[in-house]
Design a protein around this motif. Sequence first.
Motif, PDB file in Angstrom:
ATOM      1  N   ALA A 105      31.539  57.449  44.762  1.00 50.72           N
ATOM      2  CA  ALA A 105      31.622  56.991  43.376  1.00 50.72           C
ATOM      3  C   ALA A 105      32.885  56.155  43.183  1.00 50.72           C
ATOM      4  O   ALA A 105      33.847  56.287  43.936  1.00 50.72           O
ATOM      5  N   PRO A 106      32.905  55.312  42.151  1.00 51.52           N
ATOM      6  CA  PRO A 106      34.098  54.502  41.872  1.00 51.52           C
ATOM      7  C   PRO A 106      35.308  55.367  41.549  1.00 51.52           C
ATOM      8  O   PRO A 106      35.176  56.469  41.030  1.00 51.52           O
ATOM      9  N   ASN A 107      36.517  54.854  41.844  1.00 47.54           N
ATOM     10  CA  ASN A 107      37.763  55.556  41.540  1.00 47.54           C
ATOM     11  C   ASN A 107      38.202  55.390  40.096  1.00 47.54           C
ATOM     12  O   ASN A 107      39.031  56.135  39.613  1.00 47.54           O
ATOM     13  N   GLN A 108      37.701  54.378  39.422  1.00 48.22           N
ATOM     14  CA  GLN A 108      38.152  54.094  38.064  1.00 48.22           C
ATOM     15  C   GLN A 108      36.955  53.842  37.155  1.00 48.22           C
ATOM     16  O   GLN A 108      35.896  53.449  37.617  1.00 48.22           O
ATOM     17  N   ARG A 109      37.169  54.083  35.865  1.00 48.51           N
ATOM     18  CA  ARG A 109      36.106  53.810  34.893  1.00 48.51           C
ATOM     19  C   ARG A 109      35.895  52.312  34.772  1.00 48.51           C
ATOM     20  O   ARG A 109      36.794  51.508  35.012  1.00 48.51           O
ATOM     21  N   ARG A 110      34.702  51.949  34.366  1.00 50.74           N
ATOM     22  CA  ARG A 110      34.360  50.546  34.182  1.00 50.74           C
ATOM     23  C   ARG A 110      35.272  49.901  33.138  1.00 50.74           C
ATOM     24  O   ARG A 110      35.709  48.760  33.297  1.00 50.74           O
ATOM     25  N   SER A 111      35.604  50.623  32.050  1.00 47.57           N
ATOM     26  CA  SER A 111      36.472  50.059  31.009  1.00 47.57           C
ATOM     27  C   SER A 111      37.852  49.724  31.565  1.00 47.57           C
ATOM     28  O   SER A 111      38.447  48.716  31.194  1.00 47.57           O
ATOM     29  N   ARG A 112      38.373  50.541  32.468  1.00 51.28           N
ATOM     30  CA  ARG A 112      39.666  50.255  33.090  1.00 51.28           C
ATOM     31  C   ARG A 112      39.582  48.983  33.926  1.00 51.28           C
ATOM     32  O   ARG A 112      40.480  48.132  33.870  1.00 51.28           O
ATOM     33  N   ALA A 113      38.511  48.843  34.681  1.00 54.22           N
ATOM     34  CA  ALA A 113      38.332  47.643  35.506  1.00 54.22           C
ATOM     35  C   ALA A 113      38.233  46.397  34.632  1.00 54.22           C
ATOM     36  O   ALA A 113      38.775  45.343  34.970  1.00 54.22           O
ATOM     37  N   ILE A 114      37.577  46.513  33.482  1.00 52.69           N
ATOM     38  CA  ILE A 114      37.448  45.367  32.575  1.00 52.69           C
ATOM     39  C   ILE A 114      38.810  44.984  32.002  1.00 52.69           C
ATOM     40  O   ILE A 114      39.174  43.811  31.974  1.00 52.69           O
ATOM     41  N   VAL A 115      39.585  45.975  31.551  1.00 48.07           N
ATOM     42  CA  VAL A 115      40.914  45.695  30.984  1.00 48.07           C
ATOM     43  C   VAL A 115      41.820  45.069  32.043  1.00 48.07           C
ATOM     44  O   VAL A 115      42.507  44.081  31.777  1.00 48.07           O
ATOM     45  N   LYS A 116      41.832  45.631  33.246  1.00 44.41           N
ATOM     46  CA  LYS A 116      42.638  45.067  34.330  1.00 44.41           C
ATOM     47  C   LYS A 116      42.239  43.620  34.600  1.00 44.41           C
ATOM     48  O   LYS A 116      43.095  42.749  34.780  1.00 44.41           O
ATOM     49  N   THR A 117      40.953  43.375  34.637  1.00 47.06           N
ATOM     50  CA  THR A 117      40.441  42.034  34.910  1.00 47.06           C
ATOM     51  C   THR A 117      40.881  41.051  33.838  1.00 47.06           C
ATOM     52  O   THR A 117      41.380  39.961  34.142  1.00 47.06           O
ATOM     53  N   LEU A 118      40.731  41.425  32.575  1.00 44.04           N
ATOM     54  CA  LEU A 118      41.075  40.513  31.484  1.00 44.04           C
ATOM     55  C   LEU A 118      42.573  40.221  31.439  1.00 44.04           C
ATOM     56  O   LEU A 118      42.974  39.067  31.244  1.00 44.04           O
ATOM     57  N   LEU A 119      43.402  41.237  31.622  1.00 44.76           N
ATOM     58  CA  LEU A 119      44.852  41.015  31.610  1.00 44.76           C
ATOM     59  C   LEU A 119      45.290  40.138  32.773  1.00 44.76           C
ATOM     60  O   LEU A 119      46.140  39.254  32.617  1.00 44.76           O
ATOM     61  N   TYR A 120      44.704  40.362  33.926  1.00 42.99           N
ATOM     62  CA  TYR A 120      45.007  39.533  35.089  1.00 42.99           C
ATOM     63  C   TYR A 120      44.599  38.082  34.824  1.00 42.99           C
ATOM     64  O   TYR A 120      45.330  37.149  35.139  1.00 42.99           O
ATOM     65  N   ARG A 121      43.423  37.893  34.224  1.00 45.74           N
ATOM     66  CA  ARG A 121      42.946  36.536  33.978  1.00 45.74           C
ATOM     67  C   ARG A 121      43.806  35.827  32.944  1.00 45.74           C
ATOM     68  O   ARG A 121      44.015  34.606  33.039  1.00 45.74           O
ATOM     69  N   VAL A 122      44.315  36.533  31.932  1.00 45.49           N
ATOM     70  CA  VAL A 122      45.219  35.899  30.967  1.00 45.49           C
ATOM     71  C   VAL A 122      46.437  35.358  31.698  1.00 45.49           C
ATOM     72  O   VAL A 122      46.868  34.220  31.468  1.00 45.49           O
ATOM     73  N   LEU A 123      47.006  36.159  32.582  1.00 48.65           N
ATOM     74  CA  LEU A 123      48.145  35.705  33.378  1.00 48.65           C
ATOM     75  C   LEU A 123      47.767  34.478  34.205  1.00 48.65           C
ATOM     76  O   LEU A 123      48.522  33.503  34.281  1.00 48.65           O
ATOM     77  N   MET A 124      46.597  34.489  34.804  1.00 52.73           N
ATOM     78  CA  MET A 124      46.167  33.365  35.634  1.00 52.73           C
ATOM     79  C   MET A 124      45.899  32.109  34.803  1.00 52.73           C
ATOM     80  O   MET A 124      46.139  30.992  35.269  1.00 52.73           O
ATOM     81  N   VAL A 125      45.407  32.261  33.572  1.00 47.98           N
ATOM     82  CA  VAL A 125      45.214  31.104  32.695  1.00 47.98           C
ATOM     83  C   VAL A 125      46.551  30.425  32.442  1.00 47.98           C
ATOM     84  O   VAL A 125      46.679  29.204  32.547  1.00 47.98           O
ATOM     85  N   VAL A 126      47.554  31.221  32.115  1.00 51.13           N
ATOM     86  CA  VAL A 126      48.880  30.663  31.836  1.00 51.13           C
ATOM     87  C   VAL A 126      49.415  29.923  33.060  1.00 51.13           C
ATOM     88  O   VAL A 126      49.897  28.784  32.953  1.00 51.13           O
ATOM     89  N   ILE A 127      49.316  30.537  34.220  1.00 53.69           N
ATOM     90  CA  ILE A 127      49.812  29.897  35.442  1.00 53.69           C
ATOM     91  C   ILE A 127      49.038  28.615  35.733  1.00 53.69           C
ATOM     92  O   ILE A 127      49.626  27.575  36.055  1.00 53.69           O
ATOM     93  N   THR A 128      47.711  28.655  35.597  1.00 57.92           N
ATOM     94  CA  THR A 128      46.890  27.470  35.868  1.00 57.92           C
ATOM     95  C   THR A 128      47.214  26.332  34.909  1.00 57.92           C
ATOM     96  O   THR A 128      47.320  25.171  35.316  1.00 57.92           O
ATOM     97  N   VAL A 129      47.395  26.655  33.624  1.00 56.15           N
ATOM     98  CA  VAL A 129      47.721  25.616  32.635  1.00 56.15           C
ATOM     99  C   VAL A 129      49.076  24.991  32.951  1.00 56.15           C
ATOM    100  O   VAL A 129      49.230  23.763  32.892  1.00 56.15           O
ATOM    101  N   VAL A 130      50.045  25.806  33.312  1.00 53.46           N
ATOM    102  CA  VAL A 130      51.377  25.273  33.636  1.00 53.46           C
ATOM    103  C   VAL A 130      51.306  24.354  34.856  1.00 53.46           C
ATOM    104  O   VAL A 130      51.862  23.244  34.854  1.00 53.46           O
TER     105      VAL A 130
END
Length: 77
Positions: free
Chosen positions: A11-36
Motif C-alpha cells: 500500500a502507499p506510504n502517504q495519503r493521496r491528499s498529502r501527495a497532491i499538496v506536495k505536488t502543488l507546492l513543488y510546482r509553485v516553486l518550479m513555476v517561479v524558477i521557470t519564469v525567472v
Amino acid sequence: MGAFSSLFARAPNQRRSRAIVKTLLYRVLMVVITVVVAFAVTDDVLASVNIGLVTNVVKTGTYYGYERLWDRIAWGV
C-alpha cells in the motif's frame, strides 16, 4: 512475473491528499524558477509567464503520476 508483481504489492506510504499538496507546492516553486529563467532568456514578462505556466501545468500531472507510481514500488524501501 512473481518478482515483478511483488514490486507493486504494498500500500502507499502517504495519503493521496498529502501527495497532491506536495505536488502543488513543488510546482509553485518550479513555476517561479521557470519564469525567472525564461525572463532572463527572453527579457519579455508575458512570454516568461506563459512559458512558466504552460510547462508547469504539463509537469504537474506528470510529477503526480510519477510520485504515486513510485509510492507503490516496494524496491529499496
